[in-house]
Scaffold this motif. Structure first.
Motif, PDB file in Angstrom:
ATOM      1  N   ARG A   4       0.855  -1.181   0.000  1.00 34.89           N
ATOM      2  CA  ARG A   4       0.000   0.000   0.000  1.00 34.89           C
ATOM      3  C   ARG A   4       0.892   1.232   0.000  1.00 34.89           C
ATOM      4  O   ARG A   4       1.793   1.343   0.817  1.00 34.89           O
ATOM      5  N   CYS A  17       0.823  -5.342   2.878  1.00 39.19           N
ATOM      6  CA  CYS A  17      -0.544  -5.757   3.206  1.00 39.19           C
ATOM      7  C   CYS A  17      -0.596  -7.278   3.239  1.00 39.19           C
ATOM      8  O   CYS A  17       0.077  -7.945   2.460  1.00 39.19           O
ATOM      9  N   CYS A  24      -3.663  -3.731   5.879  1.00 47.18           N
ATOM     10  CA  CYS A  24      -2.330  -3.214   6.164  1.00 47.18           C
ATOM     11  C   CYS A  24      -2.128  -3.190   7.678  1.00 47.18           C
ATOM     12  O   CYS A  24      -2.797  -2.436   8.388  1.00 47.18           O
ATOM     13  N   GLU A  27      -0.946   0.315   9.110  1.00 49.48           N
ATOM     14  CA  GLU A  27      -2.054   1.269   9.162  1.00 49.48           C
ATOM     15  C   GLU A  27      -3.001   0.931  10.317  1.00 49.48           C
ATOM     16  O   GLU A  27      -3.417   1.816  11.075  1.00 49.48           O
ATOM     17  N   TRP A 138      -4.164   5.658   1.850  1.00 49.92           N
ATOM     18  CA  TRP A 138      -3.662   5.424   3.210  1.00 49.92           C
ATOM     19  C   TRP A 138      -4.592   6.187   4.127  1.00 49.92           C
ATOM     20  O   TRP A 138      -4.695   7.399   4.063  1.00 49.92           O
TER      21      TRP A 138
END
Length: 140
Positions: A4, A17, A24, A27, A138
């Motif tokens: 990502r 990911c 992810c 994230e 994102w």
């Protein structure tokens, strides 16, 4: 392998990911830890989206980034009054910064986390360049 895109300028910052969900982990770590560590998560997010794409990893300031072993490095952030310290592991591929995982640590970086990052690095280089897939966006 699915990456990502986090940010792109002079350096490109990506996060790995997991398949098949394309979730992810880095994230998710930033989002889930935001309430408990707001300053540290803001610092890490800013480092990933603003500083690193322009200047590269901030190795010159040991409180911000550090080289560990086997090609693995860590982004560092602190938050006063908290015992656990947020970290994001990554490796470099030229002008690409590939984030593998985020976690909270109490003392030294756990060997299991480094081993996972080394495994992700090996998989990345095994798939490069023909079998990498890139996602935009994102949310952290």
């Amino acid at each position: 392998m699915v990456l990502r895109e986090v940010a792109f300028y002079r350096y490109a910052v990506y996060a790995i990911c997991s398949l098949p969900s394309e979730e992810c982990q880095v994230e998710r770590f930033l989002i889930e830890s935001w309430q408990a560590y707001p300053k540290a998560m803001r610092d890490l997010n800013s480092m990933l989206r603003e500083w690193t794409p322009q200047h590269g990893p901030p190795f010159e300031v040991e409180e911000r980034a550090k080289r560990l072993r086997d090609g693995i490095c860590e982004f560092r952030a602190r938050e006063k009054g908290k015992k656990q310290v947020p970290r994001i592991l990554f490796f470099e591929d030229g002008m690409n910064i590939i984030c593998t995982s985020g976690f909270l640590k109490l003392s030294s970086t756990p060997d299991i986390e480094i081993a996972r990052a080394v495994e992700a690095r090996a998989e990345y280089f095994a798939h490069k360049p023909d079998r990498l897939r890139f996602l935009k966006g994102w949310g952290a």
